[in-house]
Design an enzyme around this catalytic site. Sequence first.
Site, PDB file in Angstrom:
ATOM      1  N   GLY A 116      62.395   0.682   2.891  1.00  0.00           N
ATOM      2  CA  GLY A 116      61.213  -0.166   3.032  1.00  0.00           C
ATOM      3  C   GLY A 116      61.293  -1.273   1.987  1.00  0.00           C
ATOM      4  O   GLY A 116      62.352  -1.497   1.386  1.00  0.00           O
ATOM      5  N   LEU A 117      60.194  -1.935   1.744  1.00  0.00           N
ATOM      6  CA  LEU A 117      60.243  -3.049   0.790  1.00  0.00           C
ATOM      7  C   LEU A 117      60.786  -2.606  -0.553  1.00  0.00           C
ATOM      8  O   LEU A 117      61.608  -3.285  -1.161  1.00  0.00           O
ATOM      9  CB  LEU A 117      58.847  -3.632   0.615  1.00  0.00           C
ATOM     10  CG  LEU A 117      58.424  -4.514   1.775  1.00  0.00           C
ATOM     11  CD1 LEU A 117      56.986  -4.955   1.585  1.00  0.00           C
ATOM     12  CD2 LEU A 117      59.334  -5.722   1.897  1.00  0.00           C
ATOM     13  N   ARG A 166      38.130  -2.351  -0.088  1.00  0.00           N
ATOM     14  CA  ARG A 166      38.240  -1.478   1.080  1.00  0.00           C
ATOM     15  C   ARG A 166      37.393  -0.223   0.992  1.00  0.00           C
ATOM     16  O   ARG A 166      36.778   0.196   1.967  1.00  0.00           O
ATOM     17  CB  ARG A 166      39.693  -1.067   1.245  1.00  0.00           C
ATOM     18  CG  ARG A 166      40.519  -2.238   1.630  1.00  0.00           C
ATOM     19  CD  ARG A 166      41.969  -1.894   1.707  1.00  0.00           C
ATOM     20  NE  ARG A 166      42.666  -3.060   2.216  1.00  0.00           N
ATOM     21  CZ  ARG A 166      43.966  -3.148   2.337  1.00  0.00           C
ATOM     22  NH1 ARG A 166      44.729  -2.133   1.966  1.00  0.00           N
ATOM     23  NH2 ARG A 166      44.520  -4.224   2.828  1.00  0.00           N
TER      24      ARG A 166
HETATM   25  C1  LIG Z   1      49.645  -1.000   9.297  1.00  0.00           C
HETATM   26  C2  LIG Z   1      49.811  -1.298   7.837  1.00  0.00           C
HETATM   27  C3  LIG Z   1      49.573  -2.573   7.353  1.00  0.00           C
HETATM   28  C4  LIG Z   1      49.727  -2.864   6.001  1.00  0.00           C
HETATM   29  N1  LIG Z   1      49.482  -4.129   5.568  1.00  0.00           N
HETATM   30  C5  LIG Z   1      49.679  -4.427   4.254  1.00  0.00           C
HETATM   31  C6  LIG Z   1      49.473  -5.757   3.779  1.00  0.00           C
HETATM   32  O1  LIG Z   1      49.137  -6.659   4.535  1.00  0.00           O
HETATM   33  N2  LIG Z   1      49.688  -6.001   2.480  1.00  0.00           N
HETATM   34  C7  LIG Z   1      50.083  -5.019   1.620  1.00  0.00           C
HETATM   35  O2  LIG Z   1      50.282  -5.326   0.453  1.00  0.00           O
HETATM   36  N3  LIG Z   1      50.293  -3.772   2.045  1.00  0.00           N
HETATM   37  C8  LIG Z   1      50.092  -3.438   3.342  1.00  0.00           C
HETATM   38  N4  LIG Z   1      50.294  -2.155   3.771  1.00  0.00           N
HETATM   39  C9  LIG Z   1      50.841  -1.156   2.859  1.00  0.00           C
HETATM   40  C10 LIG Z   1      52.340  -1.347   2.715  1.00  0.00           C
HETATM   41  O3  LIG Z   1      52.886  -1.734   3.947  1.00  0.00           O
HETATM   42  C11 LIG Z   1      53.076  -0.100   2.277  1.00  0.00           C
HETATM   43  O4  LIG Z   1      52.429   0.489   1.204  1.00  0.00           O
HETATM   44  C12 LIG Z   1      54.484  -0.434   1.839  1.00  0.00           C
HETATM   45  O5  LIG Z   1      55.134  -1.186   2.832  1.00  0.00           O
HETATM   46  C13 LIG Z   1      55.279   0.791   1.515  1.00  0.00           C
HETATM   47  O6  LIG Z   1      56.609   0.415   1.260  1.00  0.00           O
HETATM   48  P1  LIG Z   1      57.663   1.428   0.705  1.00  0.00           P
HETATM   49  O7  LIG Z   1      58.929   0.659   0.554  1.00  0.00           O
HETATM   50  O8  LIG Z   1      57.131   2.115  -0.480  1.00  0.00           O
HETATM   51  O9  LIG Z   1      57.835   2.545   1.809  1.00  0.00           O
HETATM   52  P2  LIG Z   1      58.116   2.504   3.448  1.00  0.00           P
HETATM   53  O10 LIG Z   1      58.134   1.119   3.906  1.00  0.00           O
HETATM   54  O11 LIG Z   1      57.180   3.464   3.989  1.00  0.00           O
HETATM   55  O12 LIG Z   1      59.583   2.994   3.545  1.00  0.00           O
HETATM   56  C14 LIG Z   1      59.944   4.331   3.400  1.00  0.00           C
HETATM   57  C15 LIG Z   1      61.416   4.440   3.594  1.00  0.00           C
HETATM   58  O13 LIG Z   1      61.845   5.704   3.163  1.00  0.00           O
HETATM   59  C16 LIG Z   1      62.628   6.331   4.140  1.00  0.00           C
HETATM   60  N5  LIG Z   1      62.419   7.766   3.964  1.00  0.00           N
HETATM   61  C17 LIG Z   1      61.264   8.432   3.752  1.00  0.00           C
HETATM   62  N6  LIG Z   1      61.491   9.738   3.577  1.00  0.00           N
HETATM   63  C18 LIG Z   1      62.829   9.908   3.694  1.00  0.00           C
HETATM   64  C19 LIG Z   1      63.681  11.032   3.612  1.00  0.00           C
HETATM   65  N7  LIG Z   1      63.212  12.246   3.375  1.00  0.00           N
HETATM   66  N8  LIG Z   1      65.002  10.829   3.782  1.00  0.00           N
HETATM   67  C20 LIG Z   1      65.510   9.583   4.020  1.00  0.00           C
HETATM   68  N9  LIG Z   1      64.734   8.489   4.090  1.00  0.00           N
HETATM   69  C21 LIG Z   1      63.415   8.653   3.936  1.00  0.00           C
HETATM   70  C22 LIG Z   1      62.187   5.757   5.446  1.00  0.00           C
HETATM   71  O14 LIG Z   1      63.205   5.855   6.386  1.00  0.00           O
HETATM   72  C23 LIG Z   1      61.901   4.317   5.028  1.00  0.00           C
HETATM   73  O15 LIG Z   1      63.104   3.601   5.054  1.00  0.00           O
HETATM   74  C24 LIG Z   1      50.121  -1.847   5.120  1.00  0.00           C
HETATM   75  C25 LIG Z   1      50.346  -0.577   5.604  1.00  0.00           C
HETATM   76  C26 LIG Z   1      50.156  -0.279   6.944  1.00  0.00           C
HETATM   77  C27 LIG Z   1      50.309   1.114   7.405  1.00  0.00           C
END
Ligand SMILES: Cc1cc2nc3c(=O)[nH]c(=O)nc-3n(C[C@H](O)[C@H](O)[C@H](O)COP(=O)(O)OP(=O)(O)OC[C@H]3O[C@@H](n4cnc5c(N)ncnc54)[C@H](O)[C@@H]3O)c2cc1C
Lengths: 249, 652
Positions: free
Chosen positions: B56-57, B344
């Site tokens: 993810g990001l 929120r």
């Molecule tokens: C619908 C929606 C809209 C949103 N809009 C906004 C917004 O406008 N602005 C904002 O700031 N935030 C927003 N958010 C929140 C934000 O999108 C998330 O908090 C953020 O993108 C999370 O990013 P991350 O990289 O931490 O995890 P994620 O993007 O959830 O990525 C998780 C990654 O981990 C991998 N993974 C997980 N577990 C395992 C495992 N056991 N083994 C291997 N791989 C695994 C997955 O495959 C994935 O690649 C929104 C959230 C949602 C649900």
Amino acid sequence: MKLTLRIWRQENASQPGRMQPYEVDGISRDMSFLEMLDVLNEQLILAGQDPVAFDHDCREGICGACSLMIDGQAHGPQKKTTTCQLHMRSFRDGATIDVEPWRAAAFPVVKDLVVDRSAMDRVIQAGGYITAPTGAAPEAHAAPIPKPAADLAFENAECIGCGACVAACPNGSASLFTAAKVNHLNTLPQGAPERETRVIGMLAQMDAEGFGGCTLTGECATACPKGIPLASIATMNKEWLRAQRKATR
Amino acid sequence: MTAFSEYTAYTEGDPIADAKAPSGAVQERWDTRRFEAKLVNPANRRRRKVIVVGTGLAGASAGATLAEAGYHVVQFCFQDSPRRAHSIAAQGGINAAKNYRNDGDSVHRLFYDTVKGGDFRSRESNVHRLAQISVEIIDQCVAQGVPFAREYGGLLDTRSFGGVQVSRTFYARGQTGQQLLLGAYQAMMRQVAAGGIELHPRTEMLDLIVVDGQARGIVARDLLTGAIDTHFADAVVLASGGYGNVYYLSTNAMNSNATAIWRAHRKGAYFGNPCYTQIHPTCIPRTGDHQSKLTLMSESLRNDGRIWVPKAKGDSRSPEAIPEDERDYYLERQYPSFGNLVPRDIASRAAKNVCDEGRGVGPGGQGVYLDFGDAIKRLGRKAVEEKYGNLFEMYERITDEDPYRVPMRIYPAVHYTMGGLWVDYDLQTTIPGLFAVGEANFSDHGANRLGASALMQGLADGYFVLPATISDYLARTAGAEPVTAEHPAAVEAVRQTEERLAAILAVDGDRTPDSFHREIGELMWELCGMARDESGLRKALARIPEIREEFWARIKVPGTGEEFNQSLEKANRLVDYFELAELMCLDALHRTESCGGHFRVESQTPDGEAARKDEEFSYVAAWEYTGLGEPPVLHKEQLDFEYVHPAQRSYT
Ligand SMILES: Cc1cc2nc3c(=O)[nH]c(=O)nc-3n(C[C@H](O)[C@H](O)[C@H](O)COP(=O)(O)OP(=O)(O)OC[C@H]3O[C@@H](n4cnc5c(N)ncnc54)[C@H](O)[C@@H]3O)c2cc1C
Ligand code: SF4
Ligand code: FES
């Protein structure tokens, strides 16, 4: 609603597959197509049978995971709509619906409705980026970008990498997908330094992956859930010719 | 004694004395830390391996940046492509203190807004660093070609989000997460091609391997073949996202799950503030029992949409038939200075309250209107379309109603988890060598996250913070012995994983994984959701072990573990959800104050706002695992505020 589904079942890449009929009942018009498949899978599990495998994740039309041929149409009958956003109100009660995986030489079937689309990642690896290592960026406002260029880049950047264009194309070409990325990046001033290597590299990779050539049938743009315009392919071809000329000069 | 009373008899361990932030003026701490960090000689970096779980990001930006720096990155995701990580779905935008609008914004104001928005339950040092870095993130993303919205003059456009009075949210129509993620994904793909990243898609981490107290690898299952394998490195980064899917229905992607962080917790990583969950006020209401997920309508809609319900209870007239003076624009009425743009947690609770009063709209009275009538009159349909077109389309596709003509109906839904693995200032967990970034950690949002701040935090962690701090760790552990699959710790972790999967398959009962997921989800939504109280939480804590027992007696997963088996994936994630749900309820039970998204019915002001108890609860609750169903140990990290003085939040 009561429906008859004919679903492609295939254990794995090496086994042959076949269409298998199933009945589902009590389907609500407000269900999404995938929620309807969830209902079927719950039935199958309880009956001790193997549930139907399909790819999905966001169920909001943005991750590009879902990928079904529904009655011969990539993502089904509704225009500009992914399978996960398709609702059962688009179907008649009592209908028979055929559900198949994406079919293309470059997308081998993994199981049932799941295919391997990693070829698309490799097309991006071949130039679908702007080289901008972390920390090296200039101030964001240093170079204003005219709104029309920004809008054009955005329109192409909307591609979700689902592969419907490939599945819909009689040649199994990934031209629309590749063109979307070439247009996104080549339209922007940041993308200019790699303009030629990008288009040449990505198109060469597209060929190497076994995607077919483009004969401009336009099926891709009709199937594309994000409305990537067919004109993007023409622009990509021009970019490619331009790059070739530059390379041979 | 029943299992549940044992579990709630948690004990208190040593407080966490030092979260490792440097001392000195808050604006200088990050510079100080970076200067103090040891560096790894560029020539040695190829030989240092880092595992990154998640794309993810947070994960994509971390993986790309570490590979650019020359480290050998091994990266995992469970989707078929890293580009599909849940971050792709973020809609509304990303905050940055650029002050391009000249509207009084500054790093200090973003810092202040975030600490206040988090209801004074976050660390000043971290939040200030986040605000400082926000500015560089926009530069970085623009350089990668992220097509942010622009004005006619070619400069970047911004908009306002909840809880703030400046316009600092950068966006790419309603697809900001997609565009930011594609930027990071493309940077990753460049590194895959260059050999800096070894990529394992469709591979799920199922356990952490800890050797001599240090994180040295993971156990992962190839989802296509079912093969269970080990992977080793000098450090492990978890970027695995949040755990909102404990609630079954949430705005998270279907496969988002808690396994990576929960397994790390079981191996010794403390879990921070598990009860802090965010319920987002503007989601499409559910339509029936078949509902598999809930869809968010971006908070940005609150810029122009007005929220209302009928003044009278049980008014079943269609919205256009309700005259202006019979409508209650309750947010504008209760919070005149922030109006529809309150944070929120406040907007969600207000919606719940009007629905509880019987003034909700739509099926079951579980909805409020979000009305664009005035905005369309004021700005014209075209301008509204330009800003929100894709969101309106999505709404119509799902509900079959045209929001240009009929007000949207919205209702709160689980959206984000502020809690997560406890990390220090370096983003390191309590297991040396194990780092957590993005939504997977608990770090910067306190008890409530402001809109557009998750994307900011994920990218700050991945592009800038982690690469600086992890190299310090790697420099200090130079010369660590390599670990192989024959190491007893690895053998044991693999054995446990195989046994767990085999045990699930062996039950061959009569209930599906989804039926259990729904059950635990509904329980959590009802008893540990928007409002929590002691009796409800105790009820949940009594019920969860029973559900768990029932799971092990009745779960049915067809097929085998040696093949692509989506039911097995789901069932295995549930095992971890049950345990996590229990800890969430315990944390919620122990925190008898209300703060941010954690609303304890027993602790509210006379007008129904969350009442904090700062003397008692101004701490991070970091929980230590002691065994299945065993009472955990609570470690408190005291929060001190030097710059933003805690006050009752006021948005009126
Ligand atoms: C619908 C929606 C809209 C949103 N809009 C906004 C917004 O406008 N602005 C904002 O700031 N935030 C927003 N958010 C929140 C934000 O999108 C998330 O908090 C953020 O993108 C999370 O990013 P991350 O990289 O931490 O995890 P994620 O993007 O959830 O990525 C998780 C990654 O981990 C991998 N993974 C997980 N577990 C395992 C495992 N056991 N083994 C291997 N791989 C695994 C997955 O495959 C994935 O690649 C929104 C959230 C949602 C649900
Ligand atoms: S161009 Fe359209 S159909 Fe093709 S991958 Fe992109 S979004 Fe899918
Ligand atoms: S499931 Fe994500 S686009 Fe359909």
